[in-house]
Design a protein around this motif. Structure first.
Motif, PDB file in Angstrom:
ATOM      1  N   ALA A  31       0.835  -1.209   0.000  1.00 44.51           N
ATOM      2  CA  ALA A  31       0.000   0.000   0.000  1.00 44.51           C
ATOM      3  C   ALA A  31       0.867   1.256   0.000  1.00 44.51           C
ATOM      4  O   ALA A  31       0.521   2.261  -0.618  1.00 44.51           O
ATOM      5  CB  ALA A  31      -0.934  -0.015   1.203  1.00 44.51           C
ATOM      6  N   GLN A  32       2.008   1.189   0.705  1.00 45.92           N
ATOM      7  CA  GLN A  32       2.942   2.320   0.667  1.00 45.92           C
ATOM      8  C   GLN A  32       3.420   2.569  -0.760  1.00 45.92           C
ATOM      9  O   GLN A  32       3.514   3.727  -1.199  1.00 45.92           O
ATOM     10  CB  GLN A  32       4.144   2.040   1.577  1.00 45.92           C
ATOM     11  CG  GLN A  32       3.821   2.051   3.061  1.00 45.92           C
ATOM     12  CD  GLN A  32       5.020   1.696   3.915  1.00 45.92           C
ATOM     13  OE1 GLN A  32       4.891   1.138   5.003  1.00 45.92           O
ATOM     14  NE2 GLN A  32       6.209   2.009   3.452  1.00 45.92           N
TER      15      GLN A  32
ATOM     16  N   ALA B  61      -0.863   4.226   5.067  1.00 44.86           N
ATOM     17  CA  ALA B  61       0.220   3.567   4.326  1.00 44.86           C
ATOM     18  C   ALA B  61       0.530   4.311   3.031  1.00 44.86           C
ATOM     19  O   ALA B  61       1.695   4.534   2.694  1.00 44.86           O
ATOM     20  CB  ALA B  61      -0.163   2.114   4.039  1.00 44.86           C
ATOM     21  N   GLN B  62      -0.518   4.718   2.314  1.00 40.12           N
ATOM     22  CA  GLN B  62      -0.297   5.475   1.081  1.00 40.12           C
ATOM     23  C   GLN B  62       0.369   6.817   1.365  1.00 40.12           C
ATOM     24  O   GLN B  62       1.199   7.287   0.580  1.00 40.12           O
ATOM     25  CB  GLN B  62      -1.617   5.692   0.354  1.00 40.12           C
ATOM     26  CG  GLN B  62      -2.207   4.437  -0.251  1.00 40.12           C
ATOM     27  CD  GLN B  62      -3.537   4.705  -0.906  1.00 40.12           C
ATOM     28  OE1 GLN B  62      -3.624   5.070  -2.071  1.00 40.12           O
ATOM     29  NE2 GLN B  62      -4.607   4.505  -0.143  1.00 40.12           N
ATOM     30  N   ALA B  63       0.014   7.440   2.479  1.00 43.39           N
ATOM     31  CA  ALA B  63       0.613   8.727   2.842  1.00 43.39           C
ATOM     32  C   ALA B  63       2.119   8.595   3.036  1.00 43.39           C
ATOM     33  O   ALA B  63       2.877   9.502   2.681  1.00 43.39           O
ATOM     34  CB  ALA B  63      -0.047   9.280   4.102  1.00 43.39           C
ATOM     35  N   LEU B  64       2.561   7.466   3.593  1.00 45.25           N
ATOM     36  CA  LEU B  64       4.006   7.243   3.734  1.00 45.25           C
ATOM     37  C   LEU B  64       4.678   7.222   2.361  1.00 45.25           C
ATOM     38  O   LEU B  64       5.734   7.826   2.164  1.00 45.25           O
ATOM     39  CB  LEU B  64       4.271   5.917   4.453  1.00 45.25           C
ATOM     40  CG  LEU B  64       3.890   5.807   5.922  1.00 45.25           C
ATOM     41  CD1 LEU B  64       4.247   4.417   6.447  1.00 45.25           C
ATOM     42  CD2 LEU B  64       4.561   6.870   6.768  1.00 45.25           C
ATOM     43  N   GLY B  65       4.080   6.488   1.428  1.00 47.59           N
ATOM     44  CA  GLY B  65       4.647   6.414   0.091  1.00 47.59           C
ATOM     45  C   GLY B  65       4.632   7.753  -0.619  1.00 47.59           C
ATOM     46  O   GLY B  65       5.602   8.130  -1.295  1.00 47.59           O
TER      47      GLY B  65
ATOM     48  N   ALA C 236      -1.670   6.050  13.655  1.00 46.37           N
ATOM     49  CA  ALA C 236      -0.956   5.856  12.392  1.00 46.37           C
ATOM     50  C   ALA C 236      -1.380   6.874  11.343  1.00 46.37           C
ATOM     51  O   ALA C 236      -0.539   7.467  10.660  1.00 46.37           O
ATOM     52  CB  ALA C 236      -1.202   4.437  11.874  1.00 46.37           C
ATOM     53  N   LYS C 237      -2.671   7.092  11.217  1.00 47.34           N
ATOM     54  CA  LYS C 237      -3.134   8.035  10.187  1.00 47.34           C
ATOM     55  C   LYS C 237      -2.702   9.459  10.517  1.00 47.34           C
ATOM     56  O   LYS C 237      -2.307  10.225   9.632  1.00 47.34           O
ATOM     57  CB  LYS C 237      -4.649   7.975  10.027  1.00 47.34           C
ATOM     58  CG  LYS C 237      -5.128   8.776   8.804  1.00 47.34           C
ATOM     59  CD  LYS C 237      -6.550   8.447   8.435  1.00 47.34           C
ATOM     60  CE  LYS C 237      -6.901   9.059   7.079  1.00 47.34           C
ATOM     61  NZ  LYS C 237      -6.971  10.514   7.094  1.00 47.34           N
TER      62      LYS C 237
END
Length: 348
Positions: free
Chosen positions: A75-76, A204-208, A276-277
């Motif tokens: 997801a990242q 998870a996408q925000a990390l990427g 986390a978010k």
């Protein structure tokens, strides 16, 4: 105790990352914006061939039987390339929700979901608008305290513009006569579980996305010169990007911890997902701000790829629960009279 990802998880991550980076370029994303649906069926089929669409489908329904923890690194990478296809929703929210609903509905749709023949999209009333409802083969819609399982033709859509041109958002009206599949207390339980999974996917996408914006900024500062030197050699510029790198690194552990809590269906999963978010979206917002700053005025122009990723980060920060909502979730958990806090309770 070993909290690192397994060798198999890391190898799978590396192969998927290589595919995504090579196939999903900014040029391909821009081309999809101008298409009728904004989505690419050929790309979805490629994702299915990699086994991604069936990762969380139970093995008895032809899937891989994996969990959110197996998918969180992928997801990242979906965030890193700003993937527009509804893969994260399908894998992390739609498929687990469908499995929880069970019965003939799950038995009929899960094998199709595993094969990539059906896109399962979940939409919560809290999000106000349903993303990718126009390409959902099965739309699992929460509305008015009920869950509906809707096929195309059982609902009407009204398009709503997003700040992120890669998103497709809709207001959904269920056709008269369509009956819900779940209501009452069970519907509320499924909503809460789906909200956790959706928020985890955003985190998870925000990390990427944050990592991609840093990479773009670093590349720009190496090429852009002032006074005969790359601007990346200036200490002030280094400080901006170093601050982002620190915040990003500290956001990874909460996201991975939340993935474990969701995978294990832990009682305190909501608290970990909220943390986390918040952490991941704060890192992405700082990455956007700092990357724009080091790009100068160029960072705001459509011609620069940076805006693809910063606008997606801004959009994700306000879906599946905004910052205010998740801060309240954390506050309720840690300020409760029966809250169990401290190092000894961290991994309960």
């Amino acid at each position: 105790m070993d909290f690192t990802f397994s060798e198999d998880q890391l190898l799978f991550h590396d192969s998927v990352r290589s595919f995504l980076v090579n196939e999903i370029t900014p040029e391909r994303l821009r081309a999809d914006w101008d298409s009728e649906t904004g989505r690419d069926p050929a790309l979805w089929q490629q994702l299915a061939e990699l086994g991604l669409t069936g990762m969380t489908v139970p093995e008895e329904h032809d899937g891989l039987g994996m969990t959110a923890l197996d998918f969180v690194l992928l997801a990242q990478e979906c965030g890193y390339v700003a993937l527009a296809e509804p893969l994260v929703n399908h894998v992390l929210v739609g498929v687990p929700l469908l499995a929880d609903l069970g019965g003939e509905l799950a038995a009929g749709w899960l094998p199709r979901a595993a094969a990539g023949d059906a896109r399962i999209v979940a939409a919560l009333e809290q999000n106000l608008l349903a993303e990718d409802a126009h390409v959902a083969d099965l739309l699992l819609l929460e509305q008015g305290g009920h869950w509906y399982a809707l096929e195309q033709g059982q609902f009407a859509l009204e398009f709503s513009q997003s700040i992120d041109p890669g998103r497709r958002l809709f207001t959904v009206a269920v056709n008269p006569g369509v009956t819900p599949v779940v209501s009452g207390e069970r519907a509320a339980e499924l909503r809460n579980a789906s909200l956790n999974r959706g928020a985890l996917g955003c985190a998870a996408q925000a990390l990427g996305l944050a990592q991609r914006m840093v990479d773009l900024a670093v590349a720009y500062t190496a090429d852009r010169k002032q006074f005969g030197k790359p601007i990346g050699s200036f200490q002030a510029v280094k400080h901006h990007l170093a601050n982002v790198a620190v915040k990003l690194e500290y956001a990874k552990a909460p996201v991975h911890r939340a993935a474990y809590a969701v995978a294990e269906n832990a009682a305190i999963a909501t608290r970990h997902v909220a943390h986390a978010k918040l952490a991941a979206c704060e890192a992405a917002n700082l990455a956007a701000k700092s990357s724009i700053q080091v790009h100068g005025a160029m960072g705001y122009t459509w011609e620069v790829d940076l805006h693809i990723f910063m606008k997606k980060a801004w959009a994700l920060a306000n879906t599946w629960g905004d910052a205010g909502f998740h801060k309240q979730q954390v506050a309720q958990a840690i300020l409760a009279e029966d809250a169990v806090l401290g190092a000894g309770a961290t991994f309960q």
